[in-house]
Design a protein around this motif. Structure first.
Motif: not given
Length: 276
Positions: A107-109, A219-221, A243-244, A269-272
């Protein structure tokens, strides 16, 4: 990759985007670089409905006595472990372990922001040029890596241990889909760019700078250490609607005979955030 002498190397499931990425169209039966700091290759086939078996291309393993600081799971005793249903968060003093092959990316953090629209023409297409990871003091130029005639994914030159490699068949970081960046853990001259990659944990920040002046923050998930004999192909390469980013290097036990590491370390990680 070239032979090395030291044992230190190189969301709930998201709805699949209706348009396949260039990587998905171009790479059925992809051989990816599994032994990023050694000689070996991890052979993977890209994203069928059921995860295919993986062959890392190495000789029969005779595990070397000396291991990295990182703990590792012995695949021969895999039945003794109950794998988690999701990728772990990582963190200080938290052993890195693999998740079940069918598990989705973590899950995105942080709140997810919309992906940067893909360039319509080659002339306007951006490329990543630098990656910064403050926590582990990475500030690296990004080159590009491609597949060779044998469908093996390249890695950065051993003569440039502090350079990372963006797989040009994957999306530009910030565009929809999983962008792949790999790097060595070590070379003959000592520790390399991703020597401390295993220290990352959920919530840490990764910045990728692009040639179009855009700066993307991921951000690292989650982070895992998985055997090359059961590489999580689908989790790493499956298309996503946002975007990952995936960072890949080696880990586990080093085999002095075959010059292979047993495992890969994968950061999700996911684009934040984006600006520019």
């Amino acid at each position: 990759m070239a032979e090395e002498t030291a044992p230190a190397e190189t969301t709930p499931p998201v709805k699949t985007a209706p348009v396949k990425t260039p990587m998905q169209r171009a790479l059925p039966g992809l051989l990816i670089a599994g032994s990023l700091g050694g000689v070996g290759l991890v052979m993977v086939s890209l994203l069928s409905l059921a995860p295919p078996p993986v062959d890392d291309g190495s000789l029969p393993r005779e595990v070397a006595a000396k291991a990295q600081d990182a703990p590792t799971v012995d695949v021969q005793n895999a039945g003794a472990f109950v794998l988690a249903a999701t990728v772990g968060p990582g963190g200080k003093n938290v052993p890195l372990t693999p998740a079940r092959l069918e598990a989705p990316p973590p899950l995105a953090a942080a709140p997810v922001v919309p992906a940067i629209p893909r360039a319509k023409t080659k002339a306007t297409k951006a490329r990543p040029i630098r990656i910064k990871i403050p926590k582990i003091k990475v500030n690296s130029a990004i080159g590009s890596v491609t597949m060779d005639a044998k469908n093996a994914l390249g890695t950065p030159p051993l003569t440039k241990p502090n350079q990372t490699g963006w797989f040009r068949g994957s999306p530009v970081p910030g565009e929809a889909g999983p962008s792949i960046i790999n790097g060595h853990v070590s070379t003959r001259t000592g520790p390399a760019v991703f020597d401390r990659l295993r220290e990352l944990a959920k919530g840490d920040q990764i910045y990728v700078y692009r040639s179009d002046k855009k700066v993307t923050r991921f951000t690292v998930s989650g982070i895992e250490q998985a055997s090359k004999t059961s590489f999580p192909t689908k989790r790493v390469y499956e298309n996503t609607s946002n975007a990952q980013l995936r960072l890949i290097t080696c880990g586990g036990v080093y085999n002095k005979t075959t010059h292979h590491y047993t495992d890969n370390i994968v950061v999700y990680a996911t684009l934040s955030k984006k600006k520019g």
